[in-house]
Motif scaffolding. Sequence first.
Motif, PDB file in Angstrom:
ATOM      1  N   VAL A  46       0.803  -1.235   0.000  1.00  0.00           N
ATOM      2  CA  VAL A  46       0.000   0.000   0.000  1.00  0.00           C
ATOM      3  C   VAL A  46       0.835   1.284   0.000  1.00  0.00           C
ATOM      4  CG1 VAL A  46      -2.125  -0.970   0.930  1.00  0.00           C
ATOM      5  CG2 VAL A  46      -0.356  -0.178   2.516  1.00  0.00           C
ATOM      6  N   PRO A  47       2.031   1.338   0.639  1.00  0.00           N
ATOM      7  CA  PRO A  47       2.807   2.584   0.529  1.00  0.00           C
ATOM      8  C   PRO A  47       3.185   2.904  -0.913  1.00  0.00           C
ATOM      9  CG  PRO A  47       3.635   1.246   2.335  1.00  0.00           C
ATOM     10  CD  PRO A  47       2.680   0.391   1.574  1.00  0.00           C
ATOM     11  N   GLY A  48       3.501   1.882  -1.698  1.00  0.00           N
ATOM     12  CA  GLY A  48       3.844   2.105  -3.095  1.00  0.00           C
ATOM     13  C   GLY A  48       2.674   2.667  -3.890  1.00  0.00           C
ATOM     14  N   VAL A  49       1.473   2.146  -3.621  1.00  0.00           N
ATOM     15  CA  VAL A  49       0.276   2.657  -4.294  1.00  0.00           C
ATOM     16  C   VAL A  49       0.061   4.129  -3.951  1.00  0.00           C
ATOM     17  CG1 VAL A  49      -2.225   2.412  -4.514  1.00  0.00           C
ATOM     18  CG2 VAL A  49      -0.791   0.372  -4.317  1.00  0.00           C
ATOM     19  N   ALA A  50       0.208   4.462  -2.670  1.00  0.00           N
ATOM     20  CA  ALA A  50       0.044   5.856  -2.237  1.00  0.00           C
ATOM     21  C   ALA A  50       1.104   6.757  -2.874  1.00  0.00           C
ATOM     22  CB  ALA A  50       0.123   5.935  -0.715  1.00  0.00           C
ATOM     23  N   ALA A  51       2.347   6.253  -2.984  1.00  0.00           N
ATOM     24  CA  ALA A  51       3.422   7.034  -3.600  1.00  0.00           C
ATOM     25  C   ALA A  51       3.129   7.320  -5.068  1.00  0.00           C
ATOM     26  CB  ALA A  51       4.753   6.303  -3.452  1.00  0.00           C
ATOM     27  N   LEU A  52       2.547   6.349  -5.763  1.00  0.00           N
ATOM     28  CA  LEU A  52       2.172   6.546  -7.160  1.00  0.00           C
ATOM     29  C   LEU A  52       1.199   7.711  -7.306  1.00  0.00           C
ATOM     30  CD1 LEU A  52       1.533   2.944  -8.560  1.00  0.00           C
ATOM     31  CD2 LEU A  52       3.349   4.514  -9.201  1.00  0.00           C
ATOM     32  N   ILE A  53       0.262   7.797  -6.376  1.00  0.00           N
ATOM     33  CA  ILE A  53      -0.754   8.844  -6.435  1.00  0.00           C
ATOM     34  C   ILE A  53      -0.174  10.198  -6.063  1.00  0.00           C
ATOM     35  CG2 ILE A  53      -2.959   9.612  -5.459  1.00  0.00           C
ATOM     36  CD1 ILE A  53      -3.568   6.614  -4.916  1.00  0.00           C
ATOM     37  N   SER A  54       0.672  10.220  -5.035  1.00  0.00           N
ATOM     38  CA  SER A  54       1.111  11.498  -4.470  1.00  0.00           C
ATOM     39  C   SER A  54       2.296  12.130  -5.184  1.00  0.00           C
ATOM     40  CB  SER A  54       1.464  11.312  -2.985  1.00  0.00           C
ATOM     41  OG  SER A  54       2.652  10.550  -2.839  1.00  0.00           O
ATOM     42  N   ALA A  55       3.215  11.312  -5.735  1.00  0.00           N
ATOM     43  CA  ALA A  55       4.492  11.849  -6.233  1.00  0.00           C
ATOM     44  C   ALA A  55       4.334  12.948  -7.284  1.00  0.00           C
ATOM     45  CB  ALA A  55       5.371  10.712  -6.748  1.00  0.00           C
ATOM     46  N   PRO A  56       3.591  12.723  -8.382  1.00  0.00           N
ATOM     47  CA  PRO A  56       3.480  13.821  -9.368  1.00  0.00           C
ATOM     48  C   PRO A  56       2.771  15.049  -8.813  1.00  0.00           C
ATOM     49  CG  PRO A  56       2.759  11.704 -10.286  1.00  0.00           C
ATOM     50  CD  PRO A  56       2.869  11.519  -8.806  1.00  0.00           C
ATOM     51  N   ARG A  57       1.740  14.834  -7.989  1.00  0.00           N
ATOM     52  CA  ARG A  57       0.969  15.960  -7.456  1.00  0.00           C
ATOM     53  C   ARG A  57       1.799  16.804  -6.494  1.00  0.00           C
ATOM     54  NH1 ARG A  57      -2.172  11.810  -8.714  1.00  0.00           N
ATOM     55  NH2 ARG A  57      -4.267  12.169  -9.560  1.00  0.00           N
ATOM     56  N   LEU A  58       2.493  16.142  -5.574  1.00  0.00           N
ATOM     57  CA  LEU A  58       3.327  16.890  -4.634  1.00  0.00           C
ATOM     58  C   LEU A  58       4.547  17.481  -5.327  1.00  0.00           C
ATOM     59  CD1 LEU A  58       3.062  14.601  -1.476  1.00  0.00           C
ATOM     60  CD2 LEU A  58       2.024  16.834  -1.831  1.00  0.00           C
ATOM     61  N   GLY A  59       5.021  16.801  -6.385  1.00  0.00           N
ATOM     62  CA  GLY A  59       6.114  17.372  -7.175  1.00  0.00           C
ATOM     63  C   GLY A  59       5.698  18.671  -7.839  1.00  0.00           C
ATOM     64  N   ARG A  60       4.466  18.692  -8.407  1.00  0.00           N
ATOM     65  CA  ARG A  60       3.952  19.911  -9.016  1.00  0.00           C
ATOM     66  C   ARG A  60       3.757  21.007  -7.972  1.00  0.00           C
ATOM     67  NH1 ARG A  60       0.063  17.672 -11.465  1.00  0.00           N
ATOM     68  NH2 ARG A  60       0.980  17.469 -13.536  1.00  0.00           N
ATOM     69  N   LEU A  61       3.280  20.616  -6.778  1.00  0.00           N
ATOM     70  CA  LEU A  61       3.136  21.583  -5.691  1.00  0.00           C
ATOM     71  C   LEU A  61       4.499  22.149  -5.290  1.00  0.00           C
ATOM     72  CD1 LEU A  61       1.336  22.976  -3.565  1.00  0.00           C
ATOM     73  CD2 LEU A  61       1.692  20.979  -2.085  1.00  0.00           C
ATOM     74  N   GLY A  62       5.523  21.263  -5.261  1.00  0.00           N
ATOM     75  CA  GLY A  62       6.875  21.720  -4.943  1.00  0.00           C
ATOM     76  C   GLY A  62       7.409  22.723  -5.946  1.00  0.00           C
ATOM     77  N   ASP A  63       7.026  22.562  -7.237  1.00  0.00           N
ATOM     78  CA  ASP A  63       7.438  23.534  -8.247  1.00  0.00           C
ATOM     79  C   ASP A  63       6.858  24.911  -7.952  1.00  0.00           C
ATOM     80  OD1 ASP A  63       8.954  21.746  -9.729  1.00  0.00           O
ATOM     81  OD2 ASP A  63       7.260  21.119 -10.973  1.00  0.00           O
ATOM     82  N   ARG A  64       5.688  24.947  -7.274  1.00  0.00           N
ATOM     83  CA  ARG A  64       5.032  26.223  -6.985  1.00  0.00           C
ATOM     84  C   ARG A  64       5.530  26.844  -5.672  1.00  0.00           C
ATOM     85  NH1 ARG A  64      -0.032  23.723  -8.280  1.00  0.00           N
ATOM     86  NH2 ARG A  64      -0.732  24.068  -6.138  1.00  0.00           N
ATOM     87  N   ILE A  65       5.643  26.037  -4.635  1.00  0.00           N
ATOM     88  CA  ILE A  65       5.942  26.610  -3.309  1.00  0.00           C
ATOM     89  C   ILE A  65       7.386  26.357  -2.869  1.00  0.00           C
ATOM     90  CG2 ILE A  65       3.537  26.303  -2.628  1.00  0.00           C
ATOM     91  CD1 ILE A  65       4.463  24.014  -0.800  1.00  0.00           C
TER      92      ILE A  65
END
Length: 408
Positions: free
Chosen positions: A264-283
């Motif tokens: 389950v951590p891998g599944v969650a990482a799949l969902i979160s990585a691109p989204r949080l990466g895009r957020l990191g580009d902003r903040i």
Amino acid sequence: MTSVPEPINWKRNLYIAWLGCFLTGAAFSLIMPFLPLYVELLGVTDARELNIWSGAVFSITFLFSAIASPFWGALADRRGRKLMLLRSALGMAIVMALMGMAQNVWQFLVLRALLGLLGGFVPNANALIATQVPRNKSGWALGTLSTGAVSGALIGPLIGGLLADRYGLRLVFFITALVLFICFVTTLVYVEERFTPVLKKDMLSGRQVFASLKKPRLVLSLFVTTMIIQVATGSIAPILTLYVRELAGNIQNLAFVSGMIAAVPGVAALISAPRLGRLGDRIGPERILIAMLGLSIVLLIPMAFVQSPWQLGILRFLLGATDGALLPAVQTLLIYNCTNQVAGRIFSYNQSFRDVGNVSGPLIGAVVSASYGYRAVFCVTALVVLANVVYSWWSLQYGAARIRLPGE
């Protein structure tokens, strides 16, 4: 009049590199479910020796990868990152095929070491994409790329277990070799890189690489953070199934439940990585890094006090969501703080620290659980991450309050 070459299609390179990371991630994890069984097939039948040999053949790959990564990184900076991707994919394909023909455990151990020496597809893919993608999209691109290896690592054990049950252990190695060869061909045909080879006499030494960095202490702290991330992930791995059994009792589907909680951590990482990466580009990736490290502590501590497997599963899912942002945030900060000239070596050094974490994490988990019980592992891991949060925050404050992008 000379024609200006068209710019490199970095998005196509990203998608092909993602596929390569997926295939290599799947190839590595295909054999994980039955690694001890293969050691047993090679003649190790005593229970104690089987545990020792299984641990040795698992860890030696990461150990030799840590040793070899700086060398391959230097060669990547001299000869190009695409060449290193091809070298890694083809070399691993040949070694995997030889593993399927191993006749004793010593041959298998040597081949596992050789696999570590010839590896490095993922860090070189990160270096290639990081040096081509626009800086303001680095977080998203590296976050997306990280999901490739995670996806492969998730699906690999399922496919590997099914193939081993149906066709036998040895055939899986040959299938894995074929997967890696496909990775080699797709990289050869579709990945584009314009790289001017650098003469050996013009290469910077390791000391000069760090001297060229504006914030070497910050970069070193990012290496340490990468190691701690892997320590935190790996410390739980050896005791997870046993902890689930302690929580649930001797249930019939223990392996399935443990496998689900492990996945389950891998599944969650799949969902979160691109989204949080895009957020990191902003903040700012530094804010994402500190926030997710802090949140991982908040999630680790309750794991020591759960009373059922489903409680553990929920917390591990949330922990996976934080983990999905950590390594891409580190990699984004690394590329912000080094030049393209030394990016290959910086990413290879980071890979070495990651491999050290992969080796030491399970050892720490095993020692702590043997001395103080399974629940203590989560508390000790949380303390290690807490120390790293303080160290990372201090380093980021010392290095830069905010990483500035070109043109800001």
